[in-house]
Design a protein around this motif. Structure first.
Motif, short mmCIF file in Angstrom:
data_model
loop_
_atom_site.label_atom_id
_atom_site.label_comp_id
_atom_site.label_asym_id
_atom_site.label_seq_id
_atom_site.Cartn_x
_atom_site.Cartn_y
_atom_site.Cartn_z
N MET A 1 0.85 -1.19 0.00
CA MET A 1 0.00 0.00 0.00
C MET A 1 0.89 1.24 0.00
N LYS A 2 0.46 2.27 -0.74
CA LYS A 2 1.23 3.50 -0.82
C LYS A 2 1.13 4.29 0.48
N LYS A 3 1.97 5.27 0.61
CA LYS A 3 1.96 6.13 1.79
C LYS A 3 0.70 6.99 1.79
N ASN A 4 0.37 7.53 2.95
CA ASN A 4 -0.76 8.43 3.07
C ASN A 4 -0.36 9.83 2.62
N ILE A 5 -1.22 10.80 2.90
CA ILE A 5 -0.98 12.18 2.49
C ILE A 5 0.31 12.70 3.12
N LEU A 6 1.12 13.35 2.27
CA LEU A 6 2.37 13.98 2.71
C LEU A 6 2.30 15.46 2.39
N THR A 7 3.29 16.19 2.87
CA THR A 7 3.46 17.58 2.46
C THR A 7 4.73 17.67 1.62
N VAL A 8 4.83 18.75 0.88
CA VAL A 8 6.05 18.96 0.10
C VAL A 8 7.25 19.05 1.04
N LYS A 9 7.04 19.60 2.22
CA LYS A 9 8.13 19.68 3.20
C LYS A 9 8.59 18.27 3.59
N ASP A 10 7.64 17.34 3.76
CA ASP A 10 7.99 15.96 4.08
C ASP A 10 8.90 15.36 2.99
N PRO A 48 -5.33 17.32 -2.86
CA PRO A 48 -3.89 16.99 -2.89
C PRO A 48 -3.38 16.76 -4.31
N LEU A 49 -2.12 17.05 -4.51
CA LEU A 49 -1.45 16.73 -5.77
C LEU A 49 -1.22 15.22 -5.81
N MET A 50 -1.12 14.67 -7.00
CA MET A 50 -0.83 13.24 -7.12
C MET A 50 0.49 13.06 -7.85
N GLU A 102 4.62 23.26 4.20
CA GLU A 102 3.94 22.34 5.10
C GLU A 102 2.44 22.34 4.88
N MET A 103 1.97 23.25 3.99
CA MET A 103 0.55 23.36 3.70
C MET A 103 0.22 22.97 2.26
N LEU A 104 1.20 22.40 1.57
CA LEU A 104 0.98 21.92 0.21
C LEU A 104 1.01 20.39 0.25
N PHE A 105 -0.16 19.79 0.10
CA PHE A 105 -0.32 18.36 0.34
C PHE A 105 -0.32 17.56 -0.97
N LEU A 106 0.16 16.33 -0.88
CA LEU A 106 0.20 15.46 -2.05
C LEU A 106 0.22 14.00 -1.60
N TYR A 107 -0.02 13.11 -2.54
CA TYR A 107 0.00 11.68 -2.22
C TYR A 107 0.51 10.91 -3.43
N GLU A 108 1.03 9.72 -3.16
CA GLU A 108 1.54 8.88 -4.24
C GLU A 108 0.39 8.13 -4.88
N CYS A 109 0.37 8.11 -6.21
CA CYS A 109 -0.68 7.42 -6.95
C CYS A 109 -0.78 5.97 -6.48
N TYR A 110 -2.00 5.51 -6.23
CA TYR A 110 -2.20 4.16 -5.72
C TYR A 110 -2.07 3.10 -6.79
N SER A 111 -2.16 3.49 -8.05
CA SER A 111 -2.10 2.53 -9.13
C SER A 111 -0.66 2.24 -9.55
N ASP A 112 -0.41 1.00 -9.93
CA ASP A 112 0.90 0.62 -10.44
C ASP A 112 0.91 0.55 -11.97
N LYS A 113 -0.15 1.04 -12.60
CA LYS A 113 -0.24 1.04 -14.06
C LYS A 113 0.86 1.92 -14.65
N ASP A 114 1.07 1.75 -15.97
CA ASP A 114 2.04 2.56 -16.70
C ASP A 114 1.74 4.05 -16.49
N THR A 115 2.79 4.83 -16.27
CA THR A 115 2.63 6.26 -15.99
C THR A 115 1.90 6.98 -17.11
N ASN A 116 2.16 6.61 -18.36
CA ASN A 116 1.48 7.25 -19.48
C ASN A 116 -0.03 7.00 -19.42
N GLU A 117 -0.42 5.80 -19.04
CA GLU A 117 -1.84 5.48 -18.94
C GLU A 117 -2.49 6.28 -17.81
#
Length: 272
Positions: A1-10, A48-50, A102-117
């Motif tokens: 499982m991917k990480k939860n919500i992070l900040t750009v500072k993280d 959040p950004l992905m 610390e107020m700009l939030f993002l998360y890692e995409c949960y899918s392992d599909k090809d990045t272009n897709e």
């Protein structure tokens, strides 16, 4: 499982930097302005950004670029970055407003599909690309595809994707965002297009009209309609015989009159 919500500072603390993907949508100043208003109102990004890991993006055939300078990042440095695949405008707006990292939030995409897709899908179902974004993305991610190259050439001249699709298919609605998304993902599409016919039309049309007029669909609508009965070569050859006086009349006519004049003129030329 991917990480939860992070900040750009993280990310920075963890030794990662931010990158964009070459060929992703161009950053639109109007969109940036709207994002700034939201960031200033709430002091954070509500959505959040992905991102995907930079190495994954490169392994999937993508090129990383610096988010501000747009300079290419060497593939061997990809592991130092994460690549934003949804949220370029929010990130750019945040940088331009000096939003606290610390107020700009993002998360890692949960899918392992090809990045272009993933890139193609997120830009179809979330904050949609403009027509030019789709055409440019299709050509960049599928550079050997003749249709992708053709659409980019016309998009660079200011043609809307609706007109490009009409010219490529001699019918409306057959080359839309879903088809472009497949091209971006490196897939073949089943759309009934004919580039030899499209180029024959453009060569004929340009003997009489500028691209600014051809791009508005008046001409391709009439030519495609008449081609059903007469064949596209006959109709396009007739177009090349259109008197300059009629060309001028078409250009000066009201919008609702243009197609009627074109059709009447071409029918007369075909019947000679």
């Amino acid at each position: 499982m991917k990480k939860n919500i992070l900040t750009v500072k993280d990310l920075y603390v963890g030794g990662k930097m931010i990158a964009f993907i070459k060929g992703n949508r161009s950053v639109n100043p109007k969109n940036i302005s709207k994002k700034k208003e939201s960031l200033e109102k709430f002091g954070m990004n509500l959505v959040p950004l992905m991102y995907v890991e930079g190495q994954k993006a490169v392994n999937d055939g993508c090129t990383l670029v610096h988010p501000i300078t747009k300079n290419a990042i060497p593939n061997e440095e990809a592991s130092k970055y994460v690549a934003i695949i949804e949220g370029q405008h929010r990130y750019t707006a945040a940088k331009e407003t000096d939003l606290n990292e610390e107020m700009l939030f993002l998360y890692e995409c949960y899918s392992d599909k090809d990045t272009n897709e993933i890139l193609a899908e997120t830009n179809t179902v979330t904050d949609p690309w403009s027509g030019a974004d789709y055409a440019n993305g299709a050509a960049l991610f599928n550079p050997q595809n003749e249709l992708a190259k053709f659409t980019k050439e016309l998009a660079d001249l200011g043609y809307p994707t609706t007109t490009i699709g009409y010219i490529a298919c001699f019918a409306p609605g057959k080359l839309g965002k879903t088809a472009y998304s497949k091209l971006i993902a490196g897939k073949e599409i089943k759309t009934d297009y004919n580039l030899e016919r499209a180029k024959y039309f453009l060569d004929a049309a340009r003997t009489k009209f500028k691209d600014t007029f051809i791009s508005k669909r008046y001409l391709i609508t009439v030519v495609a309609d008449l081609s059903t009965e007469h064949g596209y070569k006959r109709v396009c050859d007739a177009l090349k015989q259109m008197p300059d006086a009629i060309v001028k009349r078409v250009q000066e006519a009201k919008s609702e009159e243009k197609q009627g004049i074109l059709k009447m003129t071409l029918v007369n030329l075909l019947n000679k």
